[in-house]
Design a protein around this motif. Structure first.
Motif, PDB file in Angstrom:
ATOM      1  N   GLU A   1       0.814  -1.217   0.000  1.00 38.13           N
ATOM      2  CA  GLU A   1       0.000   0.000   0.000  1.00 38.13           C
ATOM      3  C   GLU A   1       0.849   1.270   0.000  1.00 38.13           C
ATOM      4  OE1 GLU A   1      -0.335  -2.559   2.007  1.00 38.13           O
ATOM      5  OE2 GLU A   1      -2.429  -3.043   2.435  1.00 38.13           O
TER       6      GLU A   1
ATOM      7  N   SER B   1       0.589   4.076  -2.853  1.00 39.14           N
ATOM      8  CA  SER B   1       0.022   5.392  -2.522  1.00 39.14           C
ATOM      9  C   SER B   1       1.016   6.484  -2.900  1.00 39.14           C
ATOM     10  CB  SER B   1      -0.327   5.465  -1.033  1.00 39.14           C
ATOM     11  OG  SER B   1       0.847   5.526  -0.257  1.00 39.14           O
TER      12      SER B   1
ATOM     13  N   LYS C   1      -1.403   2.116   6.969  1.00 40.52           N
ATOM     14  CA  LYS C   1      -2.305   1.375   6.083  1.00 40.52           C
ATOM     15  C   LYS C   1      -3.762   1.722   6.380  1.00 40.52           C
ATOM     16  CE  LYS C   1       0.803  -2.354   5.119  1.00 40.52           C
ATOM     17  NZ  LYS C   1       1.302  -3.676   5.504  1.00 40.52           N
TER      18      LYS C   1
ATOM     19  N   TRP D   1      -6.535   3.449   3.836  1.00 37.08           N
ATOM     20  CA  TRP D   1      -7.872   2.970   3.478  1.00 37.08           C
ATOM     21  C   TRP D   1      -8.936   3.971   3.877  1.00 37.08           C
ATOM     22  CZ3 TRP D   1      -7.428   0.201  -0.349  1.00 37.08           C
ATOM     23  CH2 TRP D   1      -6.390  -0.725  -0.473  1.00 37.08           C
TER      24      TRP D   1
END
Lengths: 259, 126
Positions: free
Chosen positions: B11, B15, B94, B98
């Motif tokens: 992630e 990102s 993380k 999200w």
């Protein structure tokens, strides 16, 4: 009494009794080969290895080197996750070959093994680690104290003070973090996560007196400010060090001058 | 066979890639935006003509893309600030990502009517 072993062997049409009990599987290892004496280009080479999936990628590399192709070149010393010699890119991620079990890698598909990124490949899976260790030396990874006299007593420290930098004492200098960092791939001048982790280990040590100097070294344009918090280093560390957290703590120590 | 594989980051890495890509897109938008706004000093009629082309459905879709890029860049920017300045930030990066994606989806749904409503009426009648 018919044993399940025999039944299975019959069903599979295997003439050898007991063969179905074999834990061995055939896994394909797709290895990035490079030999400057043969070609300037690196190529992929596939090896079929009969191996127990509970074994490690390092065992497979040994099998290839000892039984299939003696020219395969890689580093390993202790083979038990302590020396940090066998960091490599397995299925696209940096890991230690000696700590990666084959069953955790989906051995149905070819398992890719490459040298770590961002450092010059010398041969096959061996890279030139000199720039990595130079960055490590540059942060002065040793105890520096103000008093010049011979130490006559222990340097005492509270459990809390020891706990402050406990995470970063675990580094084994395998370069899995530094060579997982996109910033390091693009610019090898960046100190990289491993050097910052080892600076952190002394900056936050209450017995050490050179935190200020180390912070100034890392305040450089190739220092901590190059970090883009991609967390690849934290994900790659085989010792579970929260590398990005350590880098962020050094950044904050540079702003607040509290450590 | 491929010439060396893509690093399989998680992630955090993706990102960062998305943050870079949206940042570059926003830069190009600002570049065009400064140019078209400067045009009003050169020729007000040409400025009106240029702005009129922005009312076409195709540009409306591009505008929706611009909203997407700016929202992601802004929300993820807050996450990056939290990673740097909040001591627990790195541990929750993380979850924060999200959350960013969740808020982004909600705002993108909310932006459908204000941004694309005009183009819809243009194409399918009011």
């Amino acid at each position: 009494m018919a044993t399940p072993t025999l039944d299975k062997a019959d069903a599979a049409g295997t003439p050898e009794p007991g063969f179905a009990d074999s834990p061995y599987i055939t896994a394909t290892f797709r290895i990035r080969r490079f030999n400057s004496e043969v070609s300037a280009e690196a190529t992929w080479e596939d090896f079929q290895v009969e191996i127990d999936p509970k074994e490690r990628v390092l065992d497979a590399l040994h099998k290839i080197k000892w039984e299939l192709d003696g020219t395969l070149t890689f580093r390993r010393s202790c083979a038990h996750g302590i020396c940090g010699s066998d960091a490599m890119r397995i299925n696209g991620k940096n890991r230690l070959a000696c700590k990666t079990l084959i069953k955790d890698l989906n051995p149905e598909k070819p398992i890719t093994v490459e040298a770590i990124k961002g450092l010059t490949v010398l041969k096959d899976l061996v890279v030139d680690m000199d720039p990595f260790f130079q960055a490590y030396r540059d942060v002065m990874p040793f105890l520096i104290t103000k008093e010049t006299n011979e130490p006559t007593r222990e340097r005492l420290q509270t459990a809390e003070d020891r706990e402050r930098f406990d995470d970063t004492t675990k580094c084994i200098l395998c370069a899995a973090c530094t060579s997982s960092c996109p910033v390091f791939w693009n610019d090898g001048q960046y100190f990289g996560p491993a050097a910052i982790v080892n600076a952190h280990r002394f900056i936050f040590d209450s017995r050490d007196d050179a935190a200020e100097q180390r912070l100034e070294i890392l305040n450089d344009r190739d220092g901590v400010w190059r970090c883009r918090t991609t967390f690849n280093c934290t994900d790659a560390c085989p010792r579970g060090i929260e590398v990005t957290k350590a880098i962020q703590e050094v950044k904050r120590a540079l702003i607040t001058r509290r450590y | 066979m491929p010439a060396g594989t893509l690093y399989r980051g998680r992630e955090g890495m993706w990102s960062w890639v998305a943050h870079r890509v949206t940042g570059v897109l926003i830069f190009f938008f600002l570049f065009v935006h400064v140019l078209d706004t400067a045009l009003v000093r050169v020729s007000p009629e040409d400025y009106d003509n240029v702005v009129a082309t922005y009312k076409t459905p195709l540009v409306a879709v591009l505008e929706y893309g611009l909203v997407a890029a700016i929202l992601f860049h802004a929300l993820n920017g807050l996450r990056v600030i939290a990673v740097d300045f909040w001591s627990k930030g790195p541990r929750y990066q993380k979850q924060m990502l999200w959350t960013v994606v969740g808020v982004w989806v909600v705002l993108m749904i909310g932006a459908i009517y204000p941004v694309l409503g005009h183009a819809y009426r243009e194409l399918f009648g009011s």
